[in-house]
Design an enzyme around this catalytic site. Structure first.
Site, PDB file in Angstrom:
ATOM      1  N   GLN A 164      -4.680  -4.187   7.499  1.00  0.00           N
ATOM      2  CA  GLN A 164      -5.651  -5.202   7.094  1.00  0.00           C
ATOM      3  C   GLN A 164      -5.536  -6.473   7.934  1.00  0.00           C
ATOM      4  OE1 GLN A 164      -7.997  -4.391   5.184  1.00  0.00           O
ATOM      5  NE2 GLN A 164      -7.139  -2.524   4.317  1.00  0.00           N
ATOM      6  N   ASP A 215       2.900  -3.577   8.480  1.00  0.00           N
ATOM      7  CA  ASP A 215       1.700  -2.785   8.212  1.00  0.00           C
ATOM      8  C   ASP A 215       0.507  -3.709   8.434  1.00  0.00           C
ATOM      9  OD1 ASP A 215      -0.497  -1.485   7.187  1.00  0.00           O
ATOM     10  OD2 ASP A 215       0.377  -1.087   5.222  1.00  0.00           O
ATOM     11  N   CYS A 234      -4.753   2.282  -3.749  1.00  0.00           N
ATOM     12  CA  CYS A 234      -3.487   2.838  -3.248  1.00  0.00           C
ATOM     13  C   CYS A 234      -2.381   1.793  -3.301  1.00  0.00           C
ATOM     14  CB  CYS A 234      -3.650   3.367  -1.824  1.00  0.00           C
ATOM     15  SG  CYS A 234      -4.721   4.800  -1.697  1.00  0.00           S
ATOM     16  N   LYS A 248     -10.190   1.012  10.456  1.00  0.00           N
ATOM     17  CA  LYS A 248     -10.333  -0.315   9.849  1.00  0.00           C
ATOM     18  C   LYS A 248     -10.597  -1.381  10.916  1.00  0.00           C
ATOM     19  CE  LYS A 248      -7.184   0.865   6.052  1.00  0.00           C
ATOM     20  NZ  LYS A 248      -8.201   1.125   5.021  1.00  0.00           N
ATOM     21  N   HIS A 275       0.857  -1.172   0.000  1.00  0.00           N
ATOM     22  CA  HIS A 275       0.000   0.000   0.000  1.00  0.00           C
ATOM     23  C   HIS A 275       0.900   1.230   0.000  1.00  0.00           C
ATOM     24  CE1 HIS A 275      -2.766   3.065   1.593  1.00  0.00           C
ATOM     25  NE2 HIS A 275      -3.766   2.267   1.306  1.00  0.00           N
TER      26      HIS A 275
END
Length: 437
Positions: free
Chosen positions: A197, A194, A361, A220, A122
């Site tokens: 998600q 990261d 993105c 999120k 991303h």
């Protein structure tokens, strides 16, 4: 698989669960949300926590008033809840940020050397590192091959940090993070994950895995109140200049100098987002409680979705690796003969189904797939098997019969023509006539 035996059963109640939206052909229908990966709705427990705290909201840390003391305790308790959620090691701190992008930019300013990244990331985990020495490793067709390429890169030239996605925001595929952490440490590098998600779908144990840093966003994680997290080893955070210079980040100020506080306060200057931190902590508590059942619920729904899409002629589901060991509830796909934006507009206007379309993105990853844009259906705690079946039926109908309404593209976005839905029709009437190219 009791979580999904009832087709209408959601694992948890989220805001907007009973939302009905207008259809372009007239009437209304229950909204089916498949856009959790962009921003998840608030859990009921999260909304309740914010409502409970609102009367006591006040400035934190230095107020003597009762609301200020309550707000301070809630804010610092939220930090400890996040620590527990991530199972932080003893030398790891939790810094509250605005979101994942903010957290990664903060960390990028602290890294004392090069950062190695993959070309599938991303943009939030790709762009910040360019300012401090970014080295890009192209992924292979397999996870095993990709790990070999990372190994080769780290062996060829030392790096301070390896920055990887926990779960792809496009395909949901999960990397073997414990193995990558060991690899980074073997070469003298640290690792940041990261987890924007990953955190909503899988438990993260920093102590057991050895992961040095992790970042994620509240919006999120069913806590859309403007807070995010950077958690990790404090030495780099203590050595770096404050992310923002201001009140709360200092222990003493003169007209000539400032003595900066240690992390986490060193990087939390200004009035913090108390409500956002409390909301995020409430979401962490719920996800910890639901961890096992949530993963079972999600796997069943994801298998149902992917299997159904793969059974429709002309639909292609996207995957990065042939041997990826796990996948969270995200499925990206294309439909032959239809632009992604047109499909998304059709699903929304005629079926009250929300998906994401575009490049997510992650432009280099979409370029690897050889496509400009795709569709993404993402699953969350409020999703049901009935929602999955509605989406599959709508895609089948599109492939077999095409849309039943006209659509045109204007300023890069597809819209129904005419737009009849309340709240959108007036806006369409004020705008320029859409182009049809």
């Amino acid at each position: 698989m009791t979580a999904v035996l009832d087709p209408t059963c959601a694992l948890a109640r989220v805001s907007g669960a009973d939302l009905r939206v207008p259809l372009v052909q007239g009437g209304t229908r229950d909204y089916a949300n498949f856009d959790y990966a962009a921003s998840a709705p608030a859990l009921a427990q999260v909304a309740d926590r914010v409502t409970e705290l609102l009367p006591y909201y006040a400035s934190v840390h230095r107020g003597a008033g009762y609301p200020s003391r309550i707000s301070t305790r809630c804010y610092e308790a939220a930090r400890e809840t996040v620590r527990d959620f991530l199972r932080c090691a003893g030398d790891q701190e939790v810094v509250f940020t605005r979101n994942t992008t903010d957290a990664l930019n903060l960390l990028a300013a602290c890294v004392p050397g090069d950062t190695v990244v993959l070309d599938i990331e991303h943009h939030a985990n790709f762009l910040p590192w360019a300012r401090r020495g970014r080295r890009v490793v192209p992924v292979a067709d397999t996870v095993t091959g990709t790990i070999d390429r990372i190994d080769t890169e780290l062996r060829a030239k030392p790096a301070a940090l390896l920055a990887v996605t926990g779960a792809s925001n496009v395909t949901g595929e999960v990397l073997p993070l414990t193995e990558l952490t060991a690899l980074a440490h073997h070469h003298g590098a640290r690792i940041v994950v990261d987890a924007a998600q990953l955190a909503p779908h899988r438990s993260i144990d920093l102590c057991a895995t050895g992961i040095d840093y992790v970042v994620f966003s509240g919006h999120k994680l069913y806590a859309p109140f403007g807070a995010g997290v950077l958690a990790g080893r404090r030495d780099w955070l203590d050595a770096a200049p404050p992310y923002l210079a201001g009140g709360g980040a200092v222990t003493e100020v003169t007209t000539e100098s400032a003595a900066w506080a240690d992390a986490p306060h060193r990087h939390e200057a200004g009035s913090p987002n108390v409500l956002g931190a409390a909301a995020l902590a409430a979401a962490c508590e719920v996800l910890t409680e639901l961890a096992a059942s949530a993963e079972e619920h999600e796997r069943a729904l994801t298998d149902r979705l992917r299997g159904g899409l793969e059974g429709i002629a002309g639909v292609r589901c996207l995957r990065i690796w042939a041997d990826s060991p796990d996948c969270v509830g995200i499925v990206a796909f294309t439909v032959d003969g239809f632009e992604a934006g047109r499909v998304a507009a059709y699903l929304s206007a005629e079926h009250a189904i929300g998906v994401r379309d575009g490049r997510f993105c992650a432009h280099p990853l979409l370029a690897r797939f050889g496509i400009y844009a795709a569709l993404r259906a993402s699953i969350g705690l409020g999703a049901t098997a009935a929602d999955i079946d509605r989406l599959l039926d709508a895609v089948r109908s599109l492939v077999a019969h095409g849309p039943q309404w006209n659509y045109a593209r204007s300023d890069g976005q597809w819209d129904p023509v005419p737009e009849t839905r309340p709240g959108l029709a007036a806006e369409a009437a004020r705008g320029a006539a859409p182009c049809t190219t």
